[in-house]
Structure formats: structure tokens, C-alpha cells
Enzyme design. Structure first.
Site, PDB file in Angstrom:
ATOM      1  N   ASP A  86       0.799  -1.220   0.000  1.00  0.00           N
ATOM      2  CA  ASP A  86       0.000   0.000   0.000  1.00  0.00           C
ATOM      3  C   ASP A  86       0.836   1.276   0.000  1.00  0.00           C
ATOM      4  O   ASP A  86       0.434   2.285  -0.588  1.00  0.00           O
ATOM      5  CB  ASP A  86      -0.936  -0.003   1.211  1.00  0.00           C
ATOM      6  CG  ASP A  86      -2.042  -1.026   1.065  1.00  0.00           C
ATOM      7  OD1 ASP A  86      -2.020  -1.776   0.079  1.00  0.00           O
ATOM      8  OD2 ASP A  86      -2.929  -1.068   1.927  1.00  0.00           O
ATOM      9  N   CYS A 127       2.964  -7.264   4.224  1.00  0.00           N
ATOM     10  CA  CYS A 127       2.243  -6.013   4.007  1.00  0.00           C
ATOM     11  C   CYS A 127       0.735  -6.222   4.121  1.00  0.00           C
ATOM     12  O   CYS A 127       0.216  -7.305   3.868  1.00  0.00           O
ATOM     13  CB  CYS A 127       2.586  -5.403   2.650  1.00  0.00           C
ATOM     14  SG  CYS A 127       1.959  -3.712   2.476  1.00  0.00           S
ATOM     15  N   LYS A 129      -2.604  -6.268   3.129  1.00  0.00           N
ATOM     16  CA  LYS A 129      -3.640  -7.203   2.689  1.00  0.00           C
ATOM     17  C   LYS A 129      -3.158  -8.640   2.663  1.00  0.00           C
ATOM     18  O   LYS A 129      -3.965  -9.567   2.648  1.00  0.00           O
ATOM     19  CB  LYS A 129      -4.151  -6.819   1.294  1.00  0.00           C
ATOM     20  CG  LYS A 129      -4.619  -5.380   1.161  1.00  0.00           C
ATOM     21  CD  LYS A 129      -5.599  -4.982   2.232  1.00  0.00           C
ATOM     22  CE  LYS A 129      -5.809  -3.485   2.255  1.00  0.00           C
ATOM     23  NZ  LYS A 129      -4.629  -2.711   2.643  1.00  0.00           N
ATOM     24  N   GLU A 449      -7.515   3.391  -0.223  1.00  0.00           N
ATOM     25  CA  GLU A 449      -7.152   4.126   0.987  1.00  0.00           C
ATOM     26  C   GLU A 449      -6.824   5.574   0.616  1.00  0.00           C
ATOM     27  O   GLU A 449      -6.442   5.857  -0.508  1.00  0.00           O
ATOM     28  CB  GLU A 449      -5.947   3.488   1.669  1.00  0.00           C
ATOM     29  CG  GLU A 449      -6.254   2.117   2.254  1.00  0.00           C
ATOM     30  CD  GLU A 449      -5.051   1.500   2.937  1.00  0.00           C
ATOM     31  OE1 GLU A 449      -3.941   2.057   2.819  1.00  0.00           O
ATOM     32  OE2 GLU A 449      -5.214   0.464   3.592  1.00  0.00           O
ATOM     33  N   SER A 475      -5.873   4.338   5.383  1.00  0.00           N
ATOM     34  CA  SER A 475      -4.723   3.575   5.834  1.00  0.00           C
ATOM     35  C   SER A 475      -4.764   3.467   7.348  1.00  0.00           C
ATOM     36  O   SER A 475      -5.292   4.348   8.042  1.00  0.00           O
ATOM     37  CB  SER A 475      -3.441   4.291   5.402  1.00  0.00           C
ATOM     38  OG  SER A 475      -2.328   3.777   6.086  1.00  0.00           O
TER      39      SER A 475
END
Length: 572
Positions: A86, A127, A129, A449, A475
Site C-alpha cells: 500500500d 504487508c 492485505k 485508501e 490507511s
């Protein structure tokens, strides 16, 4: 007599009997012996790649895990899945891939395990997800499984204080406001992320790492150790050994992740001021197990949970500090002693959560985790909202916020880029409620996000003076009065689609309400005139996601989950 009876394990379909001679020939080609082929096959899934520091140590950790599997009598079989990171996808069209990647990760791990008939799974993720995606696959497959987080990054050091990537995002806003010279921004970006590991604050990765331990899928004390620490190798080996014990005892993820275990996980999210994304991922994980646990169930737990861990972005400390203070189990100890946890939930240790907690002694010398009797605030760091603007709910992170109510006129944008341009042009006024819509799961598509926008607002000094509402996401690093997951989303004609500039919106995080102050007859006229909007993704994976995805309230999932099963992979 062998410790493992392959007649009840999935790998018998690819390794046992004369008819499987062609299958075994492939294993001989890879150097396996007859004895090794007769062992249980353990899939070791890694989300490792070179896309970002969150993921760069995962393959090495997964390879070390082989040692534990091998020593305990299993046959390790490593494979990889994707990650969309992200921090790099943020602030542009790439972010539309982020939530979609959670589904792809779960699907790809499922398909690899199904196709090769693995008997167990150890999953490594770094990270955002990739953590829920890996745990969703474990719950979907229901083979004995252990989740391992790759570890967080160490904090950077700038101007004699610890910094994270969020400081860089906020400095971008400062640069646009003229308060941060380009030379300072450049110097900060070079030191904010000093090495391997996921973002260091209590953002989405560390939040879901806490969930892994609290829900029982991760070994105790395993997920807060930073990525560069040598102890990560020991953790990987221990996971490999322990998954073999789970095979022997036939302990499966759905035995561990009960409704009560999900409640425990939600407690830890709220107690640590965790990411609002957990309110998306916990329902998605529950869906895989056939458990009905939606946004409102999560919010109900949040409402009665004290905020006790002083972690960034709302607080002072990072994951390394929490690890040094005693980690997730130090938080669990406090919650358990206060009667806020279900102690009888099973964990991957083979023992209950209460039995794991029993060995934990309170550390009075640390400053990160507060006693429940003297919390940072009496209710959780994350709050659920509901009202005329969000009949299907919304979520806000209140950790570190002094102001819990906000009323103001709407300033409406139909995509994040338009809003970010307005922020850069300094045309956002204090006191307004910014609305960013058509960024939901279907409408985005992909439910982006908004960290670039919220951080820029903070950098300009507006962070405490505006509110921001979206049917997209924020986020875990976002701070300020930022409400996400508004449902129904604009693409489905939810009330957020009917808001116009100047409409008064009232938010009360203490009361848990979010309302649009517009007469019903006016809304009815707007609703009659509303038409669905087309988006630019008319083919490919993001189009496919938009066709299948459900509401944010239920986790933005793309398939019916465990409740619809007629058979389970683990029992093939």
C-alpha cells in the site's frame, strides 16, 4: 507405527498407491526420497517479493521454516503468492489493486494447496492485505495452519526523534503549504524507512499481526519481533515444528477461530488503537469460517474496550517498542485480567488462550502499554458509526483524538484525485466535512485508501480542523477525524451519493452517529434524479472484483464463504 497416518490426509491423493506412480515421479525429479514422499506435505506460502521492504525477508524466513517441518517429520513444499504494497500503491490508481489483492492472495494460496493436496499450511506475510489474505486461505482450506508475520521495520531517526513513513506523507503536505522546505523533505525520505520490515506504527500490517496472535493462529510472542531481529529465524523454525503437532492432533483453523476468538481479536484491535481496516478484514475472515461477524459486531466490541497501547499514529510508540514492552501478550494479559477476553479459546499451541497468558507477568517498567485500570481512554481506539448518512455503518479511528464530535458543511468530491488536487491548491477550508465518494468496493472499484490526502491535510495544519468521510478506506496510518467504509456506498445509491456541497453533516464518535441534515423530501428528489456512474475498469481483475464484491459491512468479500460449503478441502 508411523506418527502420521496418510490415509486420512489430502496428500494421499498425490503420493500413495500404484496409481500415483506418475505423481511420485515428479517428487523423485526434485530429489525426494521414498521416505520423504511418505511424509505429510506441508505447504509453506510466502508473500515475499522485491516490491517493498515489508516483504523482502519473507522468502528467507519461509525457507528457514523448512527446517522445523523437516525435523518434526514433515515434507516442506514452498510456494509464493503476490503482494500489493500500500505504501507504494498509495495516492494513485495503483491503490485500486490493494483490496483486490487480498482476494487474489487467498484464492492463489487456496488453489496451490488444493491442486497439490497439501496437508497443512504455514503462511508468511508482511504487508497489509497479505496478512488477512493468508489467514482467509487458512480458514477456507481448514487444514492445520500457522500464520507468521514477517515483522515490522525499525523506526527511522530524524531530528532526534523516531519517524515512520507517515512522517514523510505528512511532510508532503507541509511542502505544499510552504512549511517544509524541499531539502528537509528529501532528507526525511532518505531516513524514514531504515531497512527491512512492514510499516512500524499500529497501521494495518501490525494491527493484523496482533490479530494473528489474539485469534490464536500465530504462536505467542511471534509477530511483534521486528523483521531484522535474529529471533525471526527461531520463530519460523518453531512454526514449522508446531504445524506438525497440529497435524498429529488434527487441530484446524476453524477449531481455533470461533466466534469468541473473533471477539478477542476485535478487542486487541481497539485496545491498541489499530487500523480501521481490521473492521473490513475480521468480517472477511469470519466469512471463510461460516461465522456471521459483521461491522456492527466488530463495533460493539470496540465500544466496550479500553484503549491501552500508546502506539502511532495516534500515540508515541512503534511496534519495536511494543515488542520490547512485552508484545501482544502483554496487552492480552491486561485485557484477560479485566475479564474482557474469552480465555477458553484454543490456539495453535494446542493450549487455550488463558493457558498461554498464564505465563505472562506484567512489566511495570515499560511505558507503551497502560493498565486497563488507567487506560489512555475508556473506550477503544476505533469506533463504529451509524446514521442517516451511513445506514450500513461506518468506522473511525479515534485513538489520540481530542475532538470526538464534528458538524460542518459538506465539500463533495467524486474521486480522491479531485480532493487531493483541492488540498494541494489549498482550497479546503477549516470547518468543512470533506466527502470523497465513488471509492467504495464496487464504485472505485477496489475501495482505495486515502492516506495521501489525509496526511497532506495534516501537513497543512488542517488535520484537526476538518472531517473527511468516504465510502473508501483509510490507511492504518491515517490520523484525524476520518470516517471510512460508509455504506451503502455511492455506487449503490447510498445516501453518500446524494450529498451536495453545503449540506450539513453531523458526526458524534461518542454517541456513534453520523447524520446528513437534509429534509427527506429533498433527499427523495435527489434519489429520483440519481443515476449510477460508470468507471474505467471494464475488463481485467479489478472489473471481476467489482462484479463479485459485497458490502464493506460484511468485509467486501467476493464469495459466499464457509456457510455455503457442501464439502471442505481438509476432508477430501
Amino acid at each position: 507405527m508411523t506418527r502420521f497416518d496418510k490415509s486420512r490426509l489430502p496428500s494421499r491423493h498425490v503420493s500413495v498407491g500404484p496409481e500415483r506412480a506418475p505423481h511420485r515421479s515428479y517428487y523423485y525429479a526434485m530429489g525426494l526420497s521414498e521416505e520423504e514422499i511418505a511424509r505429510p506435505f506441508v505447504g509453506i506460502a510466502s508473500a515475499g517479493n522485491d516490491s517493498a521492504p515489508c516483504n523482502t525477508t519473507l522468502d528467507a524466513q519461509a525457507d528457514v521454516c523448512r527446517q522445523g517441518v523437516d525435523a518434526a517429520g514433515g515434507m516442506p513444499r514452498r510456494f509464493n503468492t503476490i503482494t500489493v504494497t500500500d505504501g507504494i500503491a498509495m495516492g494513485h490508481q495503483g491503490m485500486k489493486s490493494s483490496l483486490v489483492s487480498r482476494e487474489v492472495i487467498a484464492d492463489s494460496v487456496e488453489l496451490s494447496v488444493r491442486g497439490h493436496c497439501y496437508d497443512a499450511l504455514v503462511g508468511f506475510a508482511g504487508c497489509d492485505k497479505s496478512l488477512p489474505g493468508m489467514m482467509m486461505a487458512m480458514l477456507r482450506l481448514n487444514v492445520p495452519s500457522i500464520f507468521v508475520y514477517g515483522g515490522s521495520i525499525l523506526p527511522g531517526r530524524f531530528e532526534d526523534k523516531d519517524v515512520t513513513v507517515v512522517d514523510v506523507f505528512e511532510a508532503v503536505g507541509g511542502f505544499s503549504a510552504g512549511s517544509c522546505p524541499l531539502a528537509r523533505l528529501t532528507a526525511l525520505e532518505k531516513v524514514a524507512c531504515p531497512g527491512h520490515g512492514a510499516c512500524g506504527g499500529q497501521f494495518t500490517a501490525n494491527t493484523m499481526a496482533c490479530v494473528g496472535e489474539a485469534i490464536g493462529l500465530s504462536l505467542p510472542h511471534s509477530n511483534m519481533a521486528p523483521a531484522p531481529y535474529a529471533s525471526r529465524a527461531d520463530i519460523a523454525i518453531a512454526a514449522g515444528r508446531q504445524v506438525m503437532t497440529l497435524i498429529e492432533r488434527n487441530i484446524r483453523p476453524r477449531d481455533i477461530c470461533t466466534r469468541q476468538a473473533f471477539e478477542n481479536a476485535a478487542r486487541v484491535v481497539a485496545a491498541t488503537g489499530g487500523s480501521t481496516n481490521a473492521a473490513l478484514h475480521l468480517p472477511a475472515m469470519a466469512n471463510e469460517a461460516g461465522i456471521d461477524f459483521d461491522l456492527f459486531d466488530v463495533a460493539e466490541i470496540f465500544k466496550s474496550t479500553p484503549y491501552i497501547a500508546d502506539l502511532k499514529p495516534g500515540g508515541k510508540y512503534v511496534a519495536r517498542d511494543m515488542h520490547d514492552a512485552g508484545g501482544v501478550y502483554m496487552v492480552l494479559r491486561q485485557l484477560f485480567d479485566a475479564g474482557l477476553l474469552h480465555g477458553d479459546c484454543l490456539t495453535v499451541t494446542g493450549r487455550t488462550l488463558a493457558e498461554n497468558i498464564e505465563a505472562i507477568a506484567w512489566n511495570p517498567d515499560q511505558k507503551v502499554i497502560y493498565p486497563v485500570s488507567a487506560p489512555l481512554s475508556p473506550t477503544g481506539g476505533v469506533v463504529g458509526l451509524r446514521g442517516s448518512l451511513a445506514p450500513d455503518g461506518a468506522i473511525v479511528k479515534v485513538a489520540g483524538m481530542a475532538r470526538l464530535a464534528f458538524t460542518g458543511p459538506a465539500r463533495v468530491f467524486d474521486c480522491e484525485e479531485d480532493c487531493f488536487a483541492a488540498v494541494e491548491a489549498r482550497s479546503i477550508e477549516a470547518g468543512c466535512v470533506i466527502v470523497i465518494r465513488y471509492e467504495g468496493p464496487k464504485g472505485g472499484p477496489g475501495m482505495r485508501e486515502m492516506l495521501s490526502t489525509t496526511a497532506a491535510l495534516y501537513g497543512q495544519g488542517l488535520g484537526e480542523h476538518v472531517a473527511l468521510i468516504t465510502d473508501g478506506r483509510f490507511s492504518g496510518a491515517t490520523r484525524g477525524f476520518c470516517i471510512g467504509h460508509v455504506g451503502p456506498e455511492a455506487a449503490e445509491g447510498g445516501p453518500i451519493a446524494l450529498v451536495e456541497d453545503g449540506d450539513i453533516i453531523a458526526i458524534d464518535a461518542e454517541a456513534g452517529t453520523i447524520d446528513l441534515d437534509v429534509p427527506e423530501d429533498v433527499l427523495a428528489a435527489r434519489r429520483a434524479a440519481w443515476r449510477p456512474r460508470a468507471h474505467d475498469y471494464q475488463s481485467g481483475a479489478i472489473w471481476k472484483f467489482a462484479q463479485l464484491v459485497g458490502s464493506a459491512r460484511r468485509g467486501a468479500v467476493t464469495q459466499p464463504g464457509g456457510e455455503a460449503e457442501t464439502h471442505m478441502f481438509a476432508d477430501i
